[in-house]
Design a protein around this motif. Sequence first.
Motif, PDB file in Angstrom:
ATOM      1  N   VAL A   1      -6.232  -8.026  13.115  1.00  0.00           N
ATOM      2  CA  VAL A   1      -5.985  -8.151  11.255  1.00  0.00           C
ATOM      3  C   VAL A   1      -7.768  -8.471  11.329  1.00  0.00           C
ATOM      4  O   VAL A   1      -8.639  -7.752  10.208  1.00  0.00           O
ATOM      5  N   ALA A   2      -7.672 -10.127  11.465  1.00  0.00           N
ATOM      6  CA  ALA A   2      -8.813 -10.173  11.207  1.00  0.00           C
ATOM      7  C   ALA A   2     -10.319  -9.057  11.398  1.00  0.00           C
ATOM      8  O   ALA A   2     -11.224  -9.176  10.395  1.00  0.00           O
ATOM      9  N   HIS A   3     -10.220  -8.371  12.215  1.00  0.00           N
ATOM     10  CA  HIS A   3     -11.676  -7.760  12.841  1.00  0.00           C
ATOM     11  C   HIS A   3     -11.370  -7.185  12.150  1.00  0.00           C
ATOM     12  O   HIS A   3     -12.700  -6.317  11.407  1.00  0.00           O
ATOM     13  N   ILE A   4     -10.383  -5.844  11.627  1.00  0.00           N
ATOM     14  CA  ILE A   4     -10.474  -5.474  10.549  1.00  0.00           C
ATOM     15  C   ILE A   4     -10.483  -5.869   8.818  1.00  0.00           C
ATOM     16  O   ILE A   4     -12.021  -5.210   8.250  1.00  0.00           O
ATOM     17  N   VAL A   5     -10.598  -6.726   8.229  1.00  0.00           N
ATOM     18  CA  VAL A   5     -10.942  -7.735   7.189  1.00  0.00           C
ATOM     19  C   VAL A   5     -11.974  -7.907   7.196  1.00  0.00           C
ATOM     20  O   VAL A   5     -13.088  -7.136   6.461  1.00  0.00           O
ATOM     21  N   VAL A   6     -13.186  -7.960   8.448  1.00  0.00           N
ATOM     22  CA  VAL A   6     -14.157  -8.673   8.566  1.00  0.00           C
ATOM     23  C   VAL A   6     -15.499  -7.293   8.780  1.00  0.00           C
ATOM     24  O   VAL A   6     -16.021  -7.247   7.561  1.00  0.00           O
ATOM     25  N   ASP A   7     -14.384  -6.007   9.284  1.00  0.00           N
ATOM     26  CA  ASP A   7     -15.673  -4.852   9.115  1.00  0.00           C
ATOM     27  C   ASP A   7     -15.592  -4.678   7.615  1.00  0.00           C
ATOM     28  O   ASP A   7     -16.429  -4.076   7.576  1.00  0.00           O
ATOM     29  N   ALA A   8     -13.703  -4.594   6.985  1.00  0.00           N
ATOM     30  CA  ALA A   8     -13.852  -4.043   6.280  1.00  0.00           C
ATOM     31  C   ALA A   8     -15.031  -4.485   5.047  1.00  0.00           C
ATOM     32  O   ALA A   8     -15.608  -3.512   4.103  1.00  0.00           O
ATOM     33  N   LEU A   9     -15.082  -6.354   4.634  1.00  0.00           N
ATOM     34  CA  LEU A   9     -16.437  -6.613   4.250  1.00  0.00           C
ATOM     35  C   LEU A   9     -18.165  -6.494   4.401  1.00  0.00           C
ATOM     36  O   LEU A   9     -18.405  -6.151   3.345  1.00  0.00           O
TER      37      LEU A   9
END
Length: 123
Positions: free
Chosen positions: A100-108
């Motif tokens: 989930v953290a990777h998804i958020v960082v990738d989205a940013l």
Amino acid sequence: MSTEPIEGSGRLGASGPVADSDAAAREAAADLLRALASPTRVAIVLSLRERVQCVHELVGHLGLSQPLVSQHLRVLKDAGVVRGQRNGREITYELLDDHVAHIVVDALVHANETHPGPSAVSE
């Protein structure tokens, strides 16, 4: 539509984890993305990515009211993004899955690539 490879799935349209996902998996992915669809919840995930925190630490870090932070934590908890553990009168929260953290960082990262800052000149 891009035909760039997606890590772990081969090319778009090819068989693999993304192409072969069933309706239930797509629905679960959509539910996760809906749970993350708030700037406040994105900020909470980024904060919890650093370390386990209790509500008052998140309140101080985010500069928001305790009831508002608790409401957003409830959404994330219901979506299976975070887990709360009671320690006396406090509840500490942690991310359940680093994905989930990777998804958020990738989205940013993606947002910063596609939406340049105010110094960019548009023609």
